[in-house]
Scaffold this active site. Structure first.
Site, mmCIF file in Angstrom:
data_model
loop_
_atom_site.group_PDB
_atom_site.id
_atom_site.type_symbol
_atom_site.label_atom_id
_atom_site.label_comp_id
_atom_site.label_asym_id
_atom_site.label_seq_id
_atom_site.Cartn_x
_atom_site.Cartn_y
_atom_site.Cartn_z
ATOM 1 C CE LYS A 83 77.139 15.789 5.903
ATOM 2 N NZ LYS A 83 75.878 15.052 5.976
ATOM 3 C CB ILE A 84 82.747 21.174 9.876
ATOM 4 C CG1 ILE A 84 83.959 20.246 10.020
ATOM 5 C CG2 ILE A 84 82.802 22.384 10.785
ATOM 6 C CD1 ILE A 84 84.514 20.100 11.392
#
Ligand code: G3P
Length: 215
Positions: A83-84
């Site tokens: 998750k960015i």
């Protein structure tokens, strides 16, 4: 539509996964802070419980730091998705991770432009936060509609995860729009099974069956 659970709580995940309807899990630093244990161990245990994508979030704000964290997290299990956050550095990291074959989930997405950039950068998943938009006085579900339309217009294969789901109606609206995935807190997942008329119906059928049994 695929169902992901939005929690890091292994007991909630085990209970829901036992029904056989859970396709993946999403976590974030807040959800992880609510459970005991080391981050890597939590993610590994979730991956061993659910056979599907498991999102684990980086906390670095610079692209190089995100990529380094992502490599370590991706090494935990083949199903880990990184998750960015949607920032310029985030977009750079997503591009780089794609070339390394590491899947990403672009998070904290609140506008159609951000959703477009996430897909163009090569994110495997995008997470528009519906409930938080509703909280801010916008119609969160409009962003899902716009994102789905944009991705269809240009043939992006990024999958849309409806995130920050707060109630069962968010799930129904996601289904009506045709979103790929909804990530659902376990409390909302529980509510999706329930209707007072179902309980009432079971009670009255069982009461009537007592009369049949005693014949
Ligand atoms: O998947 C994102 C989600 O965890 C955020 O939910 O309820 O904190 O807005 P919420």
């Amino acid at each position: 539509m695929k169902i992901f659970l939005d929690t890091a709580d292994i007991n909630q995940i085990r209970e829901a996964a036992a029904i056989g309807l859970v396709d993946g899990v999403t976590t974030n630093p807040t959800l992880v802070s609510r459970v005991e244990g080391k981050f890597e161990d939590i993610i590994r245990e979730i991956c061993e419980t659910v056979d599907g994508p498991v999102s684990a979030e980086v906390v670095s704000l610079d692209a190089a730091g995100m990529v380094e964290e992502a490599k370590k997290l991706a090494a935990i299990h083949k199903n880990v998705v990184i998750k960015i956050p949607m920032t310029k550095d985030g977009a750079r990291a997503i591009r780089e991770l794609k070339t390394l074959g590491i899947r990403t989930n672009c998070t904290l997405v609140f506008s159609a432009n951000q959703a477009y950039i996430a897909a163009k950068a090569g994110a495997s998943y995008v997470s528009p936060f519906i409930g938080r938009l509703d909280d801010a006085g916008a119609v969160g579900m409009d962003l899902i509609r716009e994102t789905m339309q944009i991705y269809e217009n240009y043939g992006f294969d990024t999958e849309v995860i409806v995130a920050s789901v707060r109630h069962p109606l968010h799930v129904v609206e996601s289904l009506m729009i045709g979103a790929h995935i909804a990530t659902i807190p376990s409390g909302v997942f529980e509510k999706m099974f329930k209707h007072p008329l179902t309980d009432k119906g079971i009670d009255s059928f069982l009461a009537d069956w007592e009369k049949v049994k005693s014949r």
